[in-house]
Enzyme design. Sequence first.
Site, mmCIF file in Angstrom:
data_model
loop_
_atom_site.group_PDB
_atom_site.id
_atom_site.type_symbol
_atom_site.label_atom_id
_atom_site.label_comp_id
_atom_site.label_asym_id
_atom_site.label_seq_id
_atom_site.Cartn_x
_atom_site.Cartn_y
_atom_site.Cartn_z
ATOM 1 N N LYS A 52 -46.486 -22.721 10.197
ATOM 2 C CA LYS A 52 -45.478 -22.254 11.163
ATOM 3 C C LYS A 52 -45.743 -22.876 12.540
ATOM 4 O O LYS A 52 -44.811 -23.274 13.241
ATOM 5 C CB LYS A 52 -45.474 -20.716 11.219
ATOM 6 C CG LYS A 52 -44.882 -20.127 9.933
ATOM 7 C CD LYS A 52 -45.125 -18.647 9.757
ATOM 8 C CE LYS A 52 -44.677 -18.218 8.336
ATOM 9 N NZ LYS A 52 -44.961 -16.818 8.027
ATOM 10 N N GLN A 96 -48.039 -11.711 10.309
ATOM 11 C CA GLN A 96 -48.208 -12.321 8.991
ATOM 12 C C GLN A 96 -48.669 -11.275 7.979
ATOM 13 O O GLN A 96 -49.661 -10.588 8.195
ATOM 14 C CB GLN A 96 -49.221 -13.484 9.079
ATOM 15 C CG GLN A 96 -49.388 -14.244 7.781
ATOM 16 C CD GLN A 96 -48.102 -14.956 7.336
ATOM 17 O OE1 GLN A 96 -47.465 -15.637 8.115
ATOM 18 N NE2 GLN A 96 -47.715 -14.781 6.076
ATOM 19 N N ASP A 119 -38.821 -12.414 11.754
ATOM 20 C CA ASP A 119 -38.849 -12.321 10.287
ATOM 21 C C ASP A 119 -37.679 -11.497 9.736
ATOM 22 O O ASP A 119 -37.418 -11.521 8.539
ATOM 23 C CB ASP A 119 -40.167 -11.670 9.835
ATOM 24 C CG ASP A 119 -41.197 -12.699 9.395
ATOM 25 O OD1 ASP A 119 -40.797 -13.816 9.020
ATOM 26 O OD2 ASP A 119 -42.397 -12.368 9.423
#
Length: 292
Positions: A52, A96, A119
């Site tokens: 990322k 994460q 997200d």
Amino acid sequence: MILLDGKKTSLLVQETIAKEVNILKKKGYRVPHLAAILVGDNGASMTYVNNKVTACQKVGFTSSVLEMPKNISQEELLKQIHRLNEDDSVDGFIVQLPLPKHIHEQEILLAINPDKDADGFHPTNFGRMALGLKSFIPATPYGILELLNQYHIPTDGKDVVIIGRSDIVGRPISILLSQKPWNATVTLTHSHTQNLSELTKKADIIIAALGIPKFLKADMVKEGAAIIDVGITRIADTTTKKGFRIVGDVDFEYVKEKVSYITPVPGGVGPMTIAMLMKNTLNAYKRKYKIQ
Ligand code: NAD
């Protein structure tokens, strides 16, 4: 058979984002900033976060990683999230997953400001998505939609079977594909589904997201179907440098002989997920500064 090249398609998405970032820079704006919270030292999580960061560099974003020890307390982690919520220089951030067992994941995800929820996991965004309102779309479903779009795979009136009902892949993609403009007839299957292969054999599109390597066999798919393999499982392999290889949920070598379209693993949905996370970050930035 056409291979749905996620690497190539994700580069197209990233190039478009990079162009937009250049325009922002020329206008004297600061560039978008994505932050990531990484808890502990899970190898796969570290790789995902690194990927990322690399993607941020490619598109011209600022990125930052907050590395937290695996024994971090719930309170301390929440504090970090509140800090990112308040930090005006951060446009979007992710936590994460998976988190260590002692952490209450739902409470953590709920604490993220929905406007910075790159997200798209926050219930506000999920709810808005389910109602067809403007929202962040979780990156993997968003990536699948982009792949279908780029390869002009029709969904209108088609039978889609999704295997796996997770909150981050199966369920959201089932909701999206059943909505306009995709207009598919969707069957969402899971570990309690009876006679799964009777359903998959009739499907025009199958999305496999269950995390069982090579689960979808050639005799479970119809000739000419389109297959999207979301699965990522690390299998020990001493012949590789890293000591493992990545295997998808589809028995690729055999299934590919029967179908019209198929995603490889790796190089299919994975890179698309990262590209769409960049897109969500850019969207968060544009929304914040009311840029069209
Ligand atoms: P999960 O692991 O949370 O849940 C698995 C789902 O599969 C459950 O809904 C379960 O009911 C279903 N399932 C299990 N066994 C089944 C069976 N025999 N028949 C039918 N359904 C069954 O799901 P997840 O988090 O979406 O992860 C699934 C896979 O996708 C994993 O390999 C994960 O690593 C991968 N993944 C990939 C990406 C990507 O970017 N490519 C993103 C997220 C997850």
